[in-house]
Scaffold this active site. Structure first.
Site, PDB file in Angstrom:
ATOM      1  CB  THR A   7      -0.936   0.028   1.233  1.00 11.59           C
ATOM      2  OG1 THR A   7      -1.697   1.238   1.224  1.00 11.59           O
ATOM      3  CG2 THR A   7      -0.164  -0.044   2.535  1.00 11.59           C
ATOM      4  CG  ASN A   9      -3.378   5.169   3.468  1.00 10.12           C
ATOM      5  OD1 ASN A   9      -2.886   5.567   4.517  1.00 10.12           O
ATOM      6  ND2 ASN A   9      -4.634   5.390   3.129  1.00 10.12           N
ATOM      7  CE  LYS A  12      -6.275   1.913   2.199  1.00  7.99           C
ATOM      8  NZ  LYS A  12      -6.416   1.238   0.908  1.00  7.99           N
ATOM      9  CD  GLU A  36      -6.047   0.172  -7.336  1.00  4.66           C
ATOM     10  OE1 GLU A  36      -7.266   0.453  -7.366  1.00  4.66           O
ATOM     11  OE2 GLU A  36      -5.310   0.465  -6.398  1.00  4.66           O
ATOM     12  CG  ASP A  65      -9.494  -2.123  -4.362  1.00  3.05           C
ATOM     13  OD1 ASP A  65      -8.933  -1.012  -4.301  1.00  3.05           O
ATOM     14  OD2 ASP A  65     -10.264  -2.438  -5.268  1.00  3.05           O
ATOM     15  CB  SER A  66     -11.834   0.151   0.766  1.00  7.32           C
ATOM     16  OG  SER A  66     -10.571   0.692   0.934  1.00  7.32           O
ATOM     17  N   GLY A 140     -10.198  10.742   2.928  1.00  6.04           N
ATOM     18  CA  GLY A 140     -11.189  10.410   1.903  1.00  6.04           C
ATOM     19  C   GLY A 140     -12.580  10.950   2.215  1.00  6.04           C
TER      20      GLY A 140
END
Ligand code: IMP
Length: 183
Positions: A7, A9, A12, A36, A65-66, A140
């Site tokens: 990731t 991020n 996370k 992706e 993945d969200s 987000g």
């Protein structure tokens, strides 16, 4: 055991550590760009990413993945959430829902893990899109998402509060449970 979290991020990674380190698993961030694909479900996107990475990474790893799925928009932005966030932001979602009374939405997270074979774990959280942004934590779409049963948006919650009920927290919980039973 060491497990790479693929990731970009770091937030996370911190979340994942809270669930996996108590099991004696060392989680570390691995920045590795992967394709992706455009697909209808998060599961397909995650699965393609894992299979692509499995040919390139030798150690066990997982990715997440969200997306945000808004009922009145028939599930949009869904698998396009990252792109929509980058281009329209949460203001774009508020604009699309102007005058709309059905504000139901859910977040979904898919964790895909590669340990010589593929395993998927999912988590969702139901809620609604507020009419204006509230709070300054998180990232987000957090300022406009209020989970059912709470008066606060995700952006008004501490990380711990959010993790306890979030889509990613639930997927991580399922992942941790599987690791407990299978390690
Ligand atoms: P990805 O899994 O990092 O590709 O996430 C896709 C997009 O969904 C992100 O860019 C965020 O905009 C949104 N998203 C995913 N999880 C969350 C969350 O917990 N809070 C707010 N937005 C999120």
């Amino acid at each position: 055991m060491r497990l790479a979290f693929v990731t970009s991020n770091p937030g996370k990674v911190e979340e994942a550590k809270k669930y996996l380190e108590p099991l004696g698993i060392e989680v570390y961030q691995l920045r590795f760009e992967y394709p992706e694909i455009q697909a209808d479900t998060l599961e397909e996107v995650a699965e393609y990413g894992v299979m692509w990475l499995a040919e390139r990474i030798k150690e066990p790893f997982f990715l997440d993945d969200s997306g945000l799925f808004v009922d009145a928009l028939r599930g949009f932005p869904g698998v396009y959430s990252a792109y929509v966030y980058r281009t329209l932001g949460y203001q774009g979602i508020l604009k699309l829902l102007e005058g709309e009374t059905n504000r139901r939405a859910h977040f979904k997270s898919v964790i895909a893990c590669w340990v010589g074979e593929l395993h998927l774990f999912t988590g969702t959280v139901e809620g609604e899109i507020t009419t204006e942004p509230r709070g300054r934590f998180g990232f987000g779409f957090d300022p406009v998402f209020k989970p059912h049963g709470f008066d606060k948006t995700f952006a008004e919650m501490t990380t711990e509060e959010k993790n306890r009920i979030s889509h990613r927290g639930r997927a991580l919980e399922a992942f941790a449970q599987w690791l407990r039973e299978n390690l």
